[in-house]
Design a protein around this motif. Structure first.
Motif, PDB file in Angstrom:
ATOM      1  N   UNK A 176       2.508   3.088  11.170  1.00 30.29           N
ATOM      2  CA  UNK A 176       2.174   2.142  10.162  1.00 30.29           C
ATOM      3  C   UNK A 176       3.356   2.282   9.021  1.00 30.29           C
ATOM      4  N   UNK A 177       3.370   1.475   8.901  1.00 31.24           N
ATOM      5  CA  UNK A 177       5.679   1.505   7.354  1.00 31.24           C
ATOM      6  C   UNK A 177       5.168   1.161   7.006  1.00 31.24           C
ATOM      7  N   UNK A 220      -1.342  -2.637  -1.207  1.00 33.81           N
ATOM      8  CA  UNK A 220       0.031  -2.619  -2.301  1.00 33.81           C
ATOM      9  C   UNK A 220      -0.158  -1.608  -3.006  1.00 33.81           C
ATOM     10  N   UNK A 221       0.995  -0.849  -3.836  1.00 37.01           N
ATOM     11  CA  UNK A 221       0.994   0.167  -5.065  1.00 37.01           C
ATOM     12  C   UNK A 221       1.589  -0.091  -5.899  1.00 37.01           C
ATOM     13  N   UNK A 222       1.494   0.200  -7.034  1.00 40.17           N
ATOM     14  CA  UNK A 222       2.875   0.144  -7.685  1.00 40.17           C
ATOM     15  C   UNK A 222       2.835   1.509  -8.967  1.00 40.17           C
ATOM     16  N   UNK A 223       4.390   2.193  -8.742  1.00 36.47           N
ATOM     17  CA  UNK A 223       4.316   2.819 -10.001  1.00 36.47           C
ATOM     18  C   UNK A 223       5.403   3.013 -10.654  1.00 36.47           C
ATOM     19  N   UNK A 241       4.429  -1.586  -0.071  1.00 37.49           N
ATOM     20  CA  UNK A 241       3.783  -2.641   0.914  1.00 37.49           C
ATOM     21  C   UNK A 241       3.024  -1.262   2.263  1.00 37.49           C
ATOM     22  N   UNK A 242       2.036  -1.504   2.470  1.00 32.56           N
ATOM     23  CA  UNK A 242       1.874  -0.948   3.590  1.00 32.56           C
ATOM     24  C   UNK A 242       1.510  -1.778   4.803  1.00 32.56           C
ATOM     25  N   UNK A 441      -5.780   5.714  14.112  1.00 30.63           N
ATOM     26  CA  UNK A 441      -6.727   7.083  13.325  1.00 30.63           C
ATOM     27  C   UNK A 441      -7.467   6.470  12.066  1.00 30.63           C
ATOM     28  N   UNK A 442      -8.150   7.492  11.408  1.00 28.97           N
ATOM     29  CA  UNK A 442      -8.746   6.679  10.572  1.00 28.97           C
ATOM     30  C   UNK A 442      -8.817   5.362   9.555  1.00 28.97           C
ATOM     31  N   UNK A 443      -9.583   5.419   9.115  1.00 29.37           N
ATOM     32  CA  UNK A 443      -9.160   3.936   7.832  1.00 29.37           C
ATOM     33  C   UNK A 443      -8.113   4.570   6.804  1.00 29.37           C
ATOM     34  N   UNK A 444      -7.331   3.657   6.119  1.00 28.72           N
ATOM     35  CA  UNK A 444      -5.935   4.447   5.221  1.00 28.72           C
ATOM     36  C   UNK A 444      -6.555   3.405   3.828  1.00 28.72           C
ATOM     37  N   UNK A 445      -6.690   4.246   2.954  1.00 29.75           N
ATOM     38  CA  UNK A 445      -6.762   4.482   1.655  1.00 29.75           C
ATOM     39  C   UNK A 445      -5.452   3.980   1.009  1.00 29.75           C
ATOM     40  N   UNK A 446      -6.025   2.707   0.136  1.00 31.05           N
ATOM     41  CA  UNK A 446      -4.619   2.803  -0.841  1.00 31.05           C
ATOM     42  C   UNK A 446      -5.116   2.445  -2.594  1.00 31.05           C
TER      43      UNK A 446
END
Length: 447
Positions: A176-177, A220-223, A241-242, A441-446
Motif C-alpha cells: 500500500x503506497x 485522500x487525507x489533507x493536513x 493519496x493512498x 489485510x484488513x480494510x483501510x480506513x481513511x
C-alpha cells in the motif's frame, strides 16, 4: 353535411390558434440591453482597476497576511512508476483570496478565461515535491478568473504534474503506497501569505475519476503544517493519496508460473535415473526459466537494497528447483537400495554362502548341538563333506544384486519436496494476509 363539419373544424382550429397567441403575448419579453450595459460598466471598472493595479505587491501590503483558500479536483490519476518512484495526476487547481483593489460593488461577478498571473497579483503557490508540471492550453488557456464585488478573487487552472513519492516496496506486490502532494508559498512567509484548505481539512480534495490499472484508489487525507527553516515559517498544505495494489495480476502472471515450474522440476523424480540427459535438461531448463521470470519481475523496479515479498517467493522456488538437481546428483552417486535393504541382502548372502559351504552332516550336528552342547565339533576340527570337498564352492561367480527399479532417494523426494513446498506456500500467504500493512489485510480506513 360535409360543409358543416368543415366549418366546425375551422372554427375549432382558429380558437386554438388565437388562445396560443394570447398566451405568448402574456410572456415577459427579456430586455438584454440592461444586462449588456451592466457588463460593459463592469468591464470598464475592472480595466480601470487593472490600470492602477501593481501585480508585484500583495493585497494589504504591510498589513494582515493574505489568506489563500486552496482546493483541487482530481480529473484522472496517471501511471505510478515504481522504478523512478513517482506518480502523475491531472487536476483542476483552485485558489481564493481577497484583493480590495479589485472590488467593484457590482452584483454580478466579473468572469473571464485567461491567465491571471499576467494581469493581477496571484499567490506564488508551488508544489514542493513535483518534478514536472504543465498547463493545458488547448484550445486556449484552461484558466478561469472570477472577481466578486467585494474583491474576492477566484483563480482556477488545469495542471498535469508528476510528483515524487517515496515508496516502501518490502511488501510488493501486496503493498500500500501513500503518496503526498505538498503545497507551499515559494517566497512569502506566513506573515505575508497563509494557506488553508477550502471547506476544512477533509474537504480540500474532490475526486472525479479514481480508476487505475494496477491500483485501487483508497482515498485522500489533507493536513496543514507550518514548514520552518532559516528563511522563516512557510504555510504548508499536504494531501496524502493512498493507493492499494491489485494482487490478482501478479497471482496469474508470476506466482502461478513459479509454482508450475517447481512442480515441473519434480517430474525428474519419476524419470529413470539412467536417463541422465532427460533429467539434467529438465532441471536446467526450469532453473533458467525461473531466473528469467525473476528478472522480468524486477526489470521495472528500483534497485533497492532490501528484498521484496515476491523476491522471497521466487528465490524459494528457485531453491527448490536447484535442490531437485542436487537430488539427482545424490541419486547418481549413491546405492539405489536403502541401507536396511543392503544389510538384509548382505545377511542373506552370508547365510546362503554358509549353507553352500557347509556339508549336510555338519548342519545336522549343529542343529543337534542345541540339545547337547558337548557334541559340538572342536574348534580346530576340519569337517569334510561325505562326497569329498566341494570344488565348485569357490568357482561360482558372485551374483550381482537384483536391479532396483526406483532409487530410494527418488521415493523419498516424491513425498518430501511437495510437502515442504506447499507448506511454505501456505505459511507465505498466511503471513502476508495477516500483515497489518498488506493490501490483502484488513480494510483501510481513511480519515
Amino acid at each position: 353535411m360535409r360543409i358543416c363539419s368543415t366549418i366546425l373544424l375551422s372554427m375549432v382550429l382558429g380558437n386554438i390558434i388565437r388562445r396560443s397567441d394570447e398566451a405568448e403575448g402574456k410572456k415577459p419579453r427579456i430586455d438584454y440591453r440592461k444586462s449588456m450595459e451592466e457588463a460593459l460598466r463592469l468591464s470598464q471598472k475592472i480595466n480601470d482597476a487593472l490600470f492602477v493595479h501593481d501585480k508585484k505587491v500583495r493585497p494589504n501590503a504591510g498589513g494582515l497576511p493574505v489568506m489563500v483558500d486552496v482546493e483541487f479536483k482530481i480529473i484522472s490519476i496517471g501511471e505510478i512508476k515504481e522504478a523512478s518512484m513517482e506518480y502523475t495526476m491531472d487536476i483542476f487547481f483552485r485558489q481564493w483570496w481577497y484583493d480590495p483593489r479589485l472590488a467593484h460593488n457590482f452584483s454580478t461577478p466579473f468572469n473571464m478565461a485567461g491567465d491571471a498571473t499576467k494581469m493581477i497579483w496571484t499567490p506564488d503557490t508551488f508544489f514542493w515535491n513535483v518534478k514536472a508540471a504543465k498547463y493545458h492550453r488547448v484550445t486556449r488557456e484552461n484558466m478561469r478568473i472570477k472577481i466578486h464585488g467585494d474583491g474576492k478573487v477566484y483563480f482556477s487552472t488545469r495542471i498535469t504534474f508528476t510528483a515524487q513519492c517515496d515508496m516502501n516496496l518490502r511488501l510488493y506486490p501486496m503493498d500500500i503506497q501513500v503518496c503526498p502532494l505538498i503545497i507551499e508559498s515559494y517566497a512569502h512567509t506566513t506573515a505575508d501569505v497563509d494557506y488553508r484548505w477550502k471547506g476544512g481539512k477533509s474537504q480540500g480534495v474532490e475526486i472525479v475519476s479514481k480508476e487505475m490499472a494496477q491500483f485501487d484508489f483508497v482515498g485522500a487525507t489533507t493536513t496543514t503544517k507550518a514548514n520552518t527553516n532559516s528563511k522563516g515559517s512557510f504555510a504548508s498544505l499536504r494531501a496524502f493519496f493512498t493507493f492499494k495494489r491489485r494482487v490478482s495480476y501478479f497471482v496469474t502472471a508470476t506466482y502461478m508460473p513459479a509454482v508450475v515450474l517447481v512442480i515441473l522440476s519434480w517430474c525428474c523424480f519419476w524419470i529413470n535415473r539412467a536417463a541422465v540427459p532427460a533429467r539434467v535438461t529438465l532441471s536446467i531448463t526450469t532453473i533458467l526459466t525461473t531466473i528469467l521470470l525473476y528478472g522480468s519481475v524486477n526489470s521495472n523496479m528500483p534497485k533497492v537494497s532490501y528484498s521484496k515479498a515476491i523476491d522471497y517467493f521466487l528465490m524459494t522456488s528457485l531453491g527448490f528447483i536447484f535442490m531437485s538437481l542436487l537430488e539427482y546428483i545424490l541419486v547418481l552417486n549413491t546405492d539405489p537400495r536403502f541401507w536396511t535393504q543392503i544389510r538384509r541382502e548382505e545377511k542373506a548372502e552370508k547365510m546362503k554362502s554358509l549353507y553352500k559351504e557347509t556339508p549336510s552332516e555338519t548342519l545336522v550336528a549343529l542343529m543337534d548341538s542345541k540339545n547337547n552342547p558337548n557334541d559340538l565339533p572342536k574348534e580346530n576340527t576340519v569337517v569334510a563333506p561325505v562326497n569329498g570337498p566341494n570344488k565348485d564352492a569357490n568357482n561360482d561367480p558372485p551374483k550381482k544384486p537384483a536391479p532396483v527399479k526406483n532409487h530410494w532417494i527418488d521415493l523419498v523426494a516424491r513425498v518430501i519436496f511437495p510437502m515442504v513446498y506447499f507448506t511454505f506456500i501456505i505459511f507465505y500467504w498466511i503471513y502476508y494476509i495477516n500483515h497489518p500493512e498488506s493490501a490483502l489485510g484488513a480494510a483501510i480506513s481513511v480519515e
